[in-house]
Write a protein that holds these residues in place. Structure first.
Motif, mmCIF file in Angstrom:
data_model
loop_
_atom_site.group_PDB
_atom_site.id
_atom_site.type_symbol
_atom_site.label_atom_id
_atom_site.label_comp_id
_atom_site.label_asym_id
_atom_site.label_seq_id
_atom_site.Cartn_x
_atom_site.Cartn_y
_atom_site.Cartn_z
ATOM 1 N N ILE A 13 44.400 1.951 36.868
ATOM 2 C CA ILE A 13 43.275 2.825 36.509
ATOM 3 C C ILE A 13 43.597 4.183 37.117
ATOM 4 C CG2 ILE A 13 40.815 3.301 36.851
ATOM 5 C CD1 ILE A 13 40.349 0.266 37.000
ATOM 6 N N ILE A 14 43.378 5.238 36.350
ATOM 7 C CA ILE A 14 43.708 6.582 36.844
ATOM 8 C C ILE A 14 42.417 7.382 37.036
ATOM 9 C CG2 ILE A 14 44.916 8.742 36.335
ATOM 10 C CD1 ILE A 14 46.954 7.158 34.716
ATOM 11 N N ASP A 15 42.245 7.914 38.250
ATOM 12 C CA ASP A 15 41.099 8.783 38.575
ATOM 13 C C ASP A 15 41.647 10.212 38.636
ATOM 14 O OD1 ASP A 15 38.206 8.863 39.542
ATOM 15 O OD2 ASP A 15 39.190 9.886 41.223
ATOM 16 N N THR A 16 41.083 11.110 37.837
ATOM 17 C CA THR A 16 41.767 12.387 37.627
ATOM 18 C C THR A 16 40.807 13.556 37.431
ATOM 19 O OG1 THR A 16 43.336 13.507 36.120
ATOM 20 C CG2 THR A 16 41.932 11.826 35.154
ATOM 21 N N ASP A 17 41.321 14.781 37.722
ATOM 22 C CA ASP A 17 40.494 15.990 37.551
ATOM 23 C C ASP A 17 41.264 17.016 36.702
ATOM 24 O OD1 ASP A 17 41.212 18.041 40.478
ATOM 25 O OD2 ASP A 17 42.448 16.476 39.523
ATOM 26 N N PRO A 18 41.527 16.674 35.451
ATOM 27 C CA PRO A 18 42.466 17.463 34.620
ATOM 28 C C PRO A 18 41.955 18.849 34.239
ATOM 29 C CG PRO A 18 41.389 15.788 33.291
ATOM 30 C CD PRO A 18 40.872 15.621 34.671
ATOM 31 N N GLY A 19 42.755 19.671 34.668
ATOM 32 C CA GLY A 19 43.924 20.076 35.400
ATOM 33 C C GLY A 19 45.240 19.839 34.657
ATOM 34 N N ILE A 20 46.088 20.878 34.787
ATOM 35 C CA ILE A 20 47.352 20.900 34.061
ATOM 36 C C ILE A 20 48.295 19.808 34.551
ATOM 37 C CG2 ILE A 20 49.472 22.233 33.642
ATOM 38 C CD1 ILE A 20 47.711 24.755 33.575
ATOM 39 N N ASP A 21 48.473 19.695 35.870
ATOM 40 C CA ASP A 21 49.426 18.670 36.318
ATOM 41 C C ASP A 21 48.865 17.269 36.119
ATOM 42 O OD1 ASP A 21 47.659 19.366 38.428
ATOM 43 O OD2 ASP A 21 49.023 18.552 39.927
ATOM 44 N N GLY A 45 36.889 18.338 40.467
ATOM 45 C CA GLY A 45 37.942 18.922 41.323
ATOM 46 C C GLY A 45 38.441 20.225 40.738
ATOM 47 N N ASN A 46 39.569 20.139 40.033
ATOM 48 C CA ASN A 46 40.117 21.349 39.392
ATOM 49 C C ASN A 46 39.085 22.006 38.474
ATOM 50 O OD1 ASN A 46 42.792 21.331 40.381
ATOM 51 N ND2 ASN A 46 43.326 19.695 38.945
ATOM 52 N N VAL A 47 38.343 21.119 37.799
ATOM 53 C CA VAL A 47 37.328 21.575 36.832
ATOM 54 C C VAL A 47 36.051 20.750 37.012
ATOM 55 C CG1 VAL A 47 38.953 22.389 35.066
ATOM 56 C CG2 VAL A 47 38.267 19.988 35.095
ATOM 57 N N LYS A 48 34.949 21.227 36.419
ATOM 58 C CA LYS A 48 33.708 20.441 36.409
ATOM 59 C C LYS A 48 33.976 19.152 35.608
ATOM 60 C CE LYS A 48 30.924 23.102 34.327
ATOM 61 N NZ LYS A 48 29.743 23.728 33.709
ATOM 62 N N SER A 49 33.222 18.108 35.937
ATOM 63 C CA SER A 49 33.457 16.801 35.287
ATOM 64 C C SER A 49 33.366 16.862 33.770
ATOM 65 C CB SER A 49 32.430 15.789 35.811
ATOM 66 O OG SER A 49 32.591 15.652 37.197
ATOM 67 N N GLU A 50 32.437 17.687 33.262
ATOM 68 C CA GLU A 50 32.283 17.769 31.796
ATOM 69 C C GLU A 50 33.574 18.272 31.155
ATOM 70 O OE1 GLU A 50 30.281 18.911 34.067
ATOM 71 O OE2 GLU A 50 28.340 17.944 33.736
ATOM 72 N N ILE A 51 34.169 19.274 31.800
ATOM 73 C CA ILE A 51 35.431 19.827 31.254
ATOM 74 C C ILE A 51 36.564 18.812 31.447
ATOM 75 C CG2 ILE A 51 37.151 21.670 31.528
ATOM 76 C CD1 ILE A 51 34.885 23.539 32.384
ATOM 77 N N GLY A 52 36.558 18.152 32.604
ATOM 78 C CA GLY A 52 37.581 17.139 32.862
ATOM 79 C C GLY A 52 37.544 16.029 31.828
ATOM 80 N N VAL A 70 37.327 6.168 28.824
ATOM 81 C CA VAL A 70 37.188 7.247 29.808
ATOM 82 C C VAL A 70 35.746 7.239 30.336
ATOM 83 C CG1 VAL A 70 37.383 9.749 30.161
ATOM 84 C CG2 VAL A 70 38.906 8.606 28.525
ATOM 85 N N PHE A 71 35.611 7.438 31.653
ATOM 86 C CA PHE A 71 34.298 7.326 32.296
ATOM 87 C C PHE A 71 34.021 8.534 33.198
ATOM 88 C CE2 PHE A 71 33.773 2.796 31.286
ATOM 89 C CZ PHE A 71 35.096 2.420 31.051
ATOM 90 N N TYR A 72 32.805 9.014 33.136
ATOM 91 C CA TYR A 72 32.404 10.050 34.106
ATOM 92 C C TYR A 72 32.314 9.438 35.503
ATOM 93 C CZ TYR A 72 30.855 13.903 31.107
ATOM 94 O OH TYR A 72 30.806 14.960 30.238
ATOM 95 N N GLY A 73 32.760 10.213 36.495
ATOM 96 C CA GLY A 73 32.518 9.812 37.889
ATOM 97 C C GLY A 73 31.432 10.715 38.449
ATOM 98 N N ALA A 74 31.598 11.094 39.698
ATOM 99 C CA ALA A 74 30.623 11.982 40.356
ATOM 100 C C ALA A 74 30.669 13.353 39.691
ATOM 101 C CB ALA A 74 30.991 12.108 41.831
ATOM 102 N N LYS A 75 29.581 14.112 39.851
ATOM 103 C CA LYS A 75 29.547 15.464 39.292
ATOM 104 C C LYS A 75 29.887 16.525 40.346
ATOM 105 C CE LYS A 75 28.640 14.289 35.125
ATOM 106 N NZ LYS A 75 27.365 14.156 34.482
ATOM 107 N N LYS A 81 29.468 21.800 47.594
ATOM 108 C CA LYS A 81 29.467 22.398 46.253
ATOM 109 C C LYS A 81 30.890 22.290 45.691
ATOM 110 C CE LYS A 81 28.129 27.049 44.658
ATOM 111 N NZ LYS A 81 29.355 27.177 43.989
ATOM 112 N N LEU A 82 31.002 22.031 44.410
ATOM 113 C CA LEU A 82 32.324 22.002 43.781
ATOM 114 C C LEU A 82 32.853 23.426 43.616
ATOM 115 C CD1 LEU A 82 34.601 20.472 42.291
ATOM 116 C CD2 LEU A 82 33.314 20.862 40.176
#
Ligand code: RIB
Ligand code: CA
Length: 337
Positions: A13-21, A45-52, A70-75, A81-82
């Motif tokens: 399972i991959i947890d991710t904040d895409p982001g280019i890399d 992380g890199n982006v808000k969850s909606e964009i991720g 694909v699943f939303y995690g925390a916001k 603050k993010l």
């Protein structure tokens, strides 16, 4: 008779904040036959969850793998603050190079509940690969620590041990973005935690020569990969004055199925959560704390072998072999002075 080598896929399972890399890592993982991606959870992380979430779906559309849920995690981080890394990854998180939008959406279930449910149904069979801040993992541990202890292994892209940080002099972005989550995960560490930090990822630079190779392929996918990495390359030059972009998240994916290309050492590790050194990964090299070694840190990497595997796999074109990539890079390499 041709021997069929039975390939036992590693279920991840991959947890991710895409982001280019992250996007490069997802394509690398999807195109690696050693891995079976069960699901993807989105971390802020890199982006808000909606964009991720949109970006994961766009990447899955481009590689034609729309079956992975694909699943939303925390916001937002646990207590903070993010602060997205827009400067590095662009407003849309994928280099603002006009990736097609997606018509698909994420699943209803929360990513934290998905992690708990999946690992309970497949105890000691799943590997979690964390490519962003550890917010979702920390929330899942808080909600059901015994369940999360059933992961076979957890691979984490994060931290800077003996090298400078990338978001402060001492802190790497994922650990800095949610330092409390990183501290809680390392304190908990009921599962082998494999930590892939800047000490090794900074050695894995994708250079203009690699981009030239990708451009040379001339396929729709390679064209997207060139656009994506060109933005990433330019920002590395603009911000750090280096000619190359660090493959942070793809290296964490490699650690899940080809760890022999890395060197590891077990240490007692923690993360500072506030003040000047917020997000700093602290490694007890001389065991002054007398605490157990709770993390397996990557200390070195076979860079050329990784880059060749990466380039071959992201293209997923049988005519492109490691030997061919090797020959191309050798032939095109500028004479070493
Ligand atoms: O510091 C690099 C890490 O932070 C990578 O995972 C990058 O995508 C960002 O999340
Ligand atoms: Ca990331």
């Amino acid at each position: 008779m041709k021997r069929q080598v039975l390939l036992l896929k590693r279920r991840v399972i991959i947890d991710t904040d895409p982001g280019i890399d992250d996007a490069l890592a997802l394509i690398f993982a999807i195109h690696s036959p050693e891995l079976q991606i069960e699901g993807i959870t989105i971390a802020p992380g890199n982006v808000k969850s909606e964009i991720g979430a949109t970006n994961v779906l766009r990447v899955l559309d481009i590689v034609g793998n729309t079956a992975i849920p694909v699943f939303y995690g925390a916001k937002a981080p646990l207590f903070r603050k993010l602060i997205p890394a827009t400067r590095i990854h662009g407003e849309d998180g994928l280099g603002d190079c006009g990736w097609p939008t997606t018509k698909r959406s994420v699943m209803e279930q929360s990513g934290v509940d998905y992690l708990i449910e999946q690992v309970k149904s497949s105890p000691k069979e799943l590997t979690l690969i964390c490519l962003g801040p550890l917010t979702n993992l920390a929330l899942a541990i808080a909600k059901d620590p015994d369940a999360i202890a059933l992961f076979k292994e957890i691979v984490i892209m994060g931290g800077a041990a003996r090298v400078a940080g990338n978001v402060s002099p001492v802190a790497e972005f994922n650990f800095w973005s949610d330092p409390e989550a990183a501290h809680q995960v390392l304190e908990w560490s009921k599962v082998p935690l494999v930590v892939i930090g800047l000490d090794v990822t900074r050695q894995t630079l994708l250079t203009p020569l690699h981009l030239k190779f990708l451009k040379h392929q001339g396929t729709p996918l390679s064209d997207w990969l060139v656009k994506l990495t060109l933005h990433y390359l330019n920002i590395h030059w603009e911000l750090n004055g280096i000619v190359g972009c660090t493959l942070n998240d793809p290296l964490a994916v490699l650690a899940a199925f080809m760890p022999e290309l890395l060197t590891f050492q077990d240490y007692s590790v923690d993360v500072a959560t506030d003040g000047l050194c917020r997000g700093q990964m602290v490694v007890d090299y001389t065991e002054l704390w007398g605490k157990r070694r709770n993390a397996r840190l990557a200390t070195d990497v076979n860079v050329d072998a990784f880059l060749e595997e990466f380039l071959v796999r992201i293209l997923k074109d049988d005519s492109v072999t490691v030997d061919m990539v090797h020959a191309y890079l050798q032939a095109s390499e500028l004479p070493r002075t």
